[in-house]
Design a protein around this motif. Sequence first.
Motif, PDB file in Angstrom:
ATOM      1  N   UNK A  87      -4.218  85.234 -28.691  1.00  0.00           N
ATOM      2  CA  UNK A  87      -5.298  84.819 -27.808  1.00  0.00           C
ATOM      3  C   UNK A  87      -4.966  83.560 -27.058  1.00  0.00           C
ATOM      4  N   UNK A  88      -5.491  83.443 -25.848  1.00  0.00           N
ATOM      5  CA  UNK A  88      -5.337  82.243 -25.023  1.00  0.00           C
ATOM      6  C   UNK A  88      -6.686  81.954 -24.381  1.00  0.00           C
ATOM      7  N   UNK A 105       0.774  86.377 -36.853  1.00  0.00           N
ATOM      8  CA  UNK A 105       1.708  87.390 -37.334  1.00  0.00           C
ATOM      9  C   UNK A 105       1.002  88.342 -38.268  1.00  0.00           C
ATOM     10  N   UNK A 106       0.869  89.607 -37.879  1.00  0.00           N
ATOM     11  CA  UNK A 106       0.096  90.570 -38.668  1.00  0.00           C
ATOM     12  C   UNK A 106       0.878  91.123 -39.847  1.00  0.00           C
ATOM     13  N   UNK A 107       2.141  90.758 -39.980  1.00  0.00           N
ATOM     14  CA  UNK A 107       2.916  91.162 -41.158  1.00  0.00           C
ATOM     15  C   UNK A 107       3.123  89.994 -42.109  1.00  0.00           C
ATOM     16  N   UNK A 108       3.347  88.797 -41.577  1.00  0.00           N
ATOM     17  CA  UNK A 108       3.577  87.613 -42.407  1.00  0.00           C
ATOM     18  C   UNK A 108       2.320  86.774 -42.579  1.00  0.00           C
ATOM     19  N   UNK A 109       1.305  86.999 -41.748  1.00  0.00           N
ATOM     20  CA  UNK A 109       0.110  86.163 -41.788  1.00  0.00           C
ATOM     21  C   UNK A 109       0.288  84.843 -41.069  1.00  0.00           C
ATOM     22  N   UNK A 110       1.410  84.675 -40.385  1.00  0.00           N
ATOM     23  CA  UNK A 110       1.687  83.420 -39.671  1.00  0.00           C
ATOM     24  C   UNK A 110       0.571  83.067 -38.701  1.00  0.00           C
ATOM     25  N   UNK A 111       0.199  81.791 -38.679  1.00  0.00           N
ATOM     26  CA  UNK A 111      -0.800  81.296 -37.732  1.00  0.00           C
ATOM     27  C   UNK A 111      -0.249  80.038 -37.070  1.00  0.00           C
ATOM     28  N   UNK A 112      -0.229  80.027 -35.748  1.00  0.00           N
ATOM     29  CA  UNK A 112       0.235  78.858 -35.006  1.00  0.00           C
ATOM     30  C   UNK A 112      -0.755  78.592 -33.876  1.00  0.00           C
ATOM     31  N   UNK A 113      -1.157  77.338 -33.736  1.00  0.00           N
ATOM     32  CA  UNK A 113      -2.082  76.939 -32.670  1.00  0.00           C
ATOM     33  C   UNK A 113      -1.395  75.906 -31.785  1.00  0.00           C
ATOM     34  N   UNK A 114      -1.424  76.163 -30.472  1.00  0.00           N
ATOM     35  CA  UNK A 114      -0.912  75.213 -29.475  1.00  0.00           C
ATOM     36  C   UNK A 114      -2.082  74.733 -28.624  1.00  0.00           C
ATOM     37  N   UNK A 115      -2.127  73.449 -28.333  1.00  0.00           N
ATOM     38  CA  UNK A 115      -3.110  72.880 -27.410  1.00  0.00           C
ATOM     39  C   UNK A 115      -2.346  72.171 -26.298  1.00  0.00           C
ATOM     40  N   UNK A 120      -0.040  72.307 -32.642  1.00  0.00           N
ATOM     41  CA  UNK A 120      -1.012  71.492 -33.371  1.00  0.00           C
ATOM     42  C   UNK A 120      -1.098  71.893 -34.838  1.00  0.00           C
ATOM     43  N   UNK A 121      -0.914  73.178 -35.121  1.00  0.00           N
ATOM     44  CA  UNK A 121      -1.055  73.675 -36.492  1.00  0.00           C
ATOM     45  C   UNK A 121      -0.112  74.850 -36.696  1.00  0.00           C
ATOM     46  N   UNK A 122       0.514  74.905 -37.873  1.00  0.00           N
ATOM     47  CA  UNK A 122       1.391  76.039 -38.204  1.00  0.00           C
ATOM     48  C   UNK A 122       1.258  76.385 -39.676  1.00  0.00           C
ATOM     49  N   UNK A 123       1.040  77.669 -39.937  1.00  0.00           N
ATOM     50  CA  UNK A 123       1.075  78.203 -41.296  1.00  0.00           C
ATOM     51  C   UNK A 123       1.972  79.439 -41.234  1.00  0.00           C
ATOM     52  N   UNK A 124       3.149  79.354 -41.832  1.00  0.00           N
ATOM     53  CA  UNK A 124       4.136  80.414 -41.685  1.00  0.00           C
ATOM     54  C   UNK A 124       3.876  81.629 -42.566  1.00  0.00           C
ATOM     55  N   UNK A 136      -9.072  69.995 -33.653  1.00  0.00           N
ATOM     56  CA  UNK A 136      -9.730  69.155 -32.644  1.00  0.00           C
ATOM     57  C   UNK A 136      -9.031  69.293 -31.307  1.00  0.00           C
ATOM     58  N   UNK A 137      -9.824  69.179 -30.230  1.00  0.00           N
ATOM     59  CA  UNK A 137      -9.308  69.308 -28.870  1.00  0.00           C
ATOM     60  C   UNK A 137      -9.785  68.122 -28.039  1.00  0.00           C
ATOM     61  N   UNK A 138      -8.887  67.557 -27.235  1.00  0.00           N
ATOM     62  CA  UNK A 138      -9.270  66.518 -26.289  1.00  0.00           C
ATOM     63  C   UNK A 138      -9.385  65.136 -26.897  1.00  0.00           C
TER      64      UNK A 138
END
Length: 260
Positions: A87-88, A105-115, A120-124, A136-138
């Motif tokens: 999503x963007x 990542x729908x196989x590893x569950x990876x979550x990465x957020x870019x602002x 900003x956040x990474x869970x591999x 948080x933003x801004x």
Amino acid sequence: MASFQAIALTCWYHMPQHAPSDPQAGIWPVQAARLKTEGVRAFPTRALGLWNDLTEEVRPRGNLFQHRPARVPSESYEVRMSSDLAGVWEVALSDGVHRIEFEHGTTTGKRVIYVDGQELLRRDWMFKLVGKETFSVGKSDTKATINIDAVSGFAYEYTLEINGKSLKKYMENRSKVTSTWVLNLDGTDCRVVLEKDTMDVWCNGQNIETAGEFVDDGTETHFSLGDHNCCVKAVSSGKRRDGIIHTLLVDGTEIAECTE
């Protein structure tokens, strides 16, 4: 740098094996998990196809966009073509329009957020594929939450909340409590935002020093942008429904308000 256009879509999902062999072909052969018409989604116009009537049919790009948030053109972001991009969103705050990207990542569950292009956040590795991530933003540390919900099978829905409200509801409320003007001064594009509840003024992400005074027909908030004298006039509309009308004057010339 690929150009961006905006379309009102909250989320976009695809399985990793559907990644295109040629991102510049103008068609992205994906299957949608689910689409909801709230929020704002930005696409590289040469790399992705457009959704037709919010169904699973992908068509070549075309001039189907009607609106984009007001943005200072000098802002630019790296275009990410990750197969895990889920999503963007573009969120207009007082200090600027911020771009949020979410990889899942729908196989590893990876979550990465870019602002704004910064990680900003990474869970591999995440065993639980659904849930939420809050960040948080801004400059005002506005609270944002990305919700990950299972729709059916391997399909997921992604929604963004700002300050506990859906992006659509947040933007509707924001239009009532802020006024925004976009103008060009001495060759520089300026985005001026007035926070009506505090009368704080922002320009291109900076909080501007102001001086307020009462006048016969309301109030005036004075400030400077470079060598230009600016003033926000607040006068009563005389109608309860319309409330107070705020007008920006730059060197005595009225600037038209824009809609975000």
